[in-house]
Design a protein around this motif. Structure first.
Motif, short mmCIF file in Angstrom:
data_model
loop_
_atom_site.label_atom_id
_atom_site.label_comp_id
_atom_site.label_asym_id
_atom_site.label_seq_id
_atom_site.Cartn_x
_atom_site.Cartn_y
_atom_site.Cartn_z
N PHE A 21 0.85 -1.20 0.00
CA PHE A 21 0.00 0.00 0.00
C PHE A 21 0.89 1.26 0.00
O PHE A 21 0.57 2.25 -0.66
N ARG A 22 1.99 1.22 0.75
CA ARG A 22 2.89 2.39 0.79
C ARG A 22 3.43 2.67 -0.60
O ARG A 22 3.47 3.81 -1.06
N ARG A 23 3.84 1.60 -1.28
CA ARG A 23 4.43 1.73 -2.61
C ARG A 23 3.38 2.27 -3.60
O ARG A 23 3.65 3.16 -4.40
N ALA A 24 2.17 1.70 -3.51
CA ALA A 24 1.11 2.11 -4.45
C ALA A 24 0.66 3.56 -4.16
O ALA A 24 0.46 4.35 -5.08
N GLU A 25 0.54 3.89 -2.87
CA GLU A 25 0.09 5.24 -2.50
C GLU A 25 1.09 6.30 -2.94
O GLU A 25 0.73 7.44 -3.22
N ALA A 26 2.39 5.92 -2.99
CA ALA A 26 3.42 6.90 -3.37
C ALA A 26 3.21 7.33 -4.82
O ALA A 26 3.54 8.45 -5.19
N SER A 27 2.67 6.45 -5.67
CA SER A 27 2.51 6.86 -7.07
C SER A 27 1.06 7.19 -7.42
O SER A 27 0.81 8.05 -8.26
N ARG A 83 -17.80 -2.49 -1.58
CA ARG A 83 -16.61 -1.66 -1.86
C ARG A 83 -15.52 -2.54 -2.45
O ARG A 83 -15.12 -3.53 -1.84
N LEU A 84 -15.04 -2.17 -3.61
CA LEU A 84 -13.99 -2.94 -4.27
C LEU A 84 -12.66 -2.19 -4.16
O LEU A 84 -12.59 -1.00 -4.40
N THR A 85 -11.62 -2.95 -3.79
CA THR A 85 -10.28 -2.34 -3.71
C THR A 85 -9.31 -3.19 -4.52
O THR A 85 -9.25 -4.41 -4.33
N ALA A 86 -8.59 -2.55 -5.41
CA ALA A 86 -7.57 -3.26 -6.19
C ALA A 86 -6.27 -2.47 -6.08
O ALA A 86 -6.26 -1.26 -6.30
N VAL A 87 -5.20 -3.15 -5.68
CA VAL A 87 -3.91 -2.48 -5.53
C VAL A 87 -2.85 -3.30 -6.25
O VAL A 87 -2.73 -4.51 -6.01
N ALA A 88 -2.12 -2.65 -7.15
CA ALA A 88 -1.07 -3.37 -7.88
C ALA A 88 0.23 -2.60 -7.75
O ALA A 88 0.25 -1.37 -7.85
N HIS A 89 1.32 -3.33 -7.53
CA HIS A 89 2.65 -2.70 -7.46
C HIS A 89 2.94 -2.05 -8.81
O HIS A 89 2.72 -2.67 -9.86
#
Ligand code: COA
Length: 323
Positions: A21-27, A83-89
């Motif tokens: 999440f940290r990596r994804a939030e940074a971009s 609620r749908l959440t998708a997080v990709a590096h």
């Protein structure tokens, strides 16, 4: 980097998911809690649905690099809200985000059908302001933009202004004796905001004073000295420490003024007080999120000098029709 294995999440995944999440939030920020304890709480909230409604992708270098989650947000007027959440590096090769979204919509469809009488569901998901590819993907998958959450910031000035309160009102720190009255004031103030959380007695503490990042010094309530005997809490402000930034920042998590007291400078007075408190406690910035459909709040914040940080996000929705 590519995904080698897919599996369900367990509570033990909080730490590697927080790193993702940290990596994804940074971009591409969408406001995910990036602390392991916050992610643990998020996973724990899914309860028995955790294994069925999550998908974790492990990359060829062993890191957790993709995550998908369907969370049941309850039913309003016979419509299930999911609620749908998708997080990709960001370094993943291939079309992992499309894969995550297709899995999410399929899982949401199963949830809708399994909910007893198969009824309509509304799917909601977030997309970062700067994530054009993600936005395109969601539109291709049948989602339409519903609203935009603006992320606003204000540098704490060296000498914050002073403002006078209307007579008959006192500004006080949040006081446990008014806990239930503050909850009622909160839910009344947010009654016309469809996307707002209106906590019940059980969930209120976690939303407010028992929130792990609650800042009592910057939070306050405005009490009417006499008259409105039903509930003297005229306005309230709850602030949290914002741990997602390098600069010491306080987040104005929720604030509201009950209808009879609006347009008398109460919200302004609470924010100005927060600026003074922020100054003396070492916070350099105030931050908040506000929906672009909330014109009164936008006018209030812009008038006080808040500006866009560029870290806002869109909320997109898709309806799954009943059988
Ligand atoms: C937004 C809200 C907190 C404002 O509270 P308030 O105590 O009425 O705000 P203030 O009196 O301090 O308003 C200060 C300025 O903001 C602007 N403003 C506030 N409400 C406004 C409205 N309905 N329309 C246009 N401008 C408005 C005005 O510029 C106002 O100054 P003015 O009255 O001298 O013109 C209140 O309307 C509310 O509780 N809304 C529901 C909850 C909510 O949306 N909270 C914010 C979530 S991000």
């Amino acid at each position: 980097m590519k995904i080698l294995n897919w599996m369900s999440a367990t509570l033990d995944d909080a730490e590697p998911l927080a790193a993702l999440f940290r990596r994804a939030e940074a971009s591409a920020p969408v406001g995910l809690d990036q602390r392991p304890e916050g992610v643990h709480l998020r996973l724990a909230t899914l309860g028995p649905d955790l294994a069925r409604h999550t998908l974790v992708g492990v990359a060829d270098d062993g890191t957790v690099a993709a995550y998908a989650e369907v969370a049941d947000m309850g039913e309003v007027d016979g419509v299930r809200r999911l609620r749908l959440t998708a997080v990709a590096h960001p370094d993943l090769r291939g079309d992992v985000r499309t894969e995550l979204h297709r899995w999410l919509v399929e899982r949401a469809e199963q949830l809708r059908r399994n909910g007893g009488t198969a009824r309509a569901a509304v799917l909601g998901t977030r997309c970062a302001e700067n994530d054009e590819a993600g936005h395109r993907l969601l539109v291709e998958e049948g989602f339409t933009p519903a609203r935009h959450e603006r992320d606003l910031v204000l540098a704490v000035p060296e000498s914050p202004p002073t403002v006078a309160l209307p007579p008959g009102l006192v500004l006080e720190p949040v006081d446990a004796r008014y806990e239930e009255l503050t909850r009622l004031a909160h839910n009344e103030a947010y009654a016309d905001s469809p996307a707002a959380v209106r906590p019940d007695q059980r969930t209120w503490p976690q939303h407010a004073v028992a929130h792990p990042r609650f800042l009592p010094g910057l939070s306050c309530m405005l009490l009417a000295e006499e008259g409105r005997a039903d509930n003297p809490v005229a306005a309230f402000l709850f602030a949290l420490a914002d741990e997602g930034t390098d600069e010491p920042t306080a987040l104005l998590h929720c604030l509201g003024t009950r209808q009879p007291w609006r347009r008398h400078g109460l919200a302004t007075a609470m924010i100005v007080r927060a600026l003074h408190q922020a100054r003396s406690s070492g916070y350099r910035r105030l931050r908040l999120q506000v929906s672009d459909t909330n014109h009164p709040a936008l006018a209030l914040y812009r008038g006080l000098g808040f500006t866009e940080s560029g870290r806002g996000h869109a909320v997109l929705m898709r309806r799954l029709a009943a059988d």
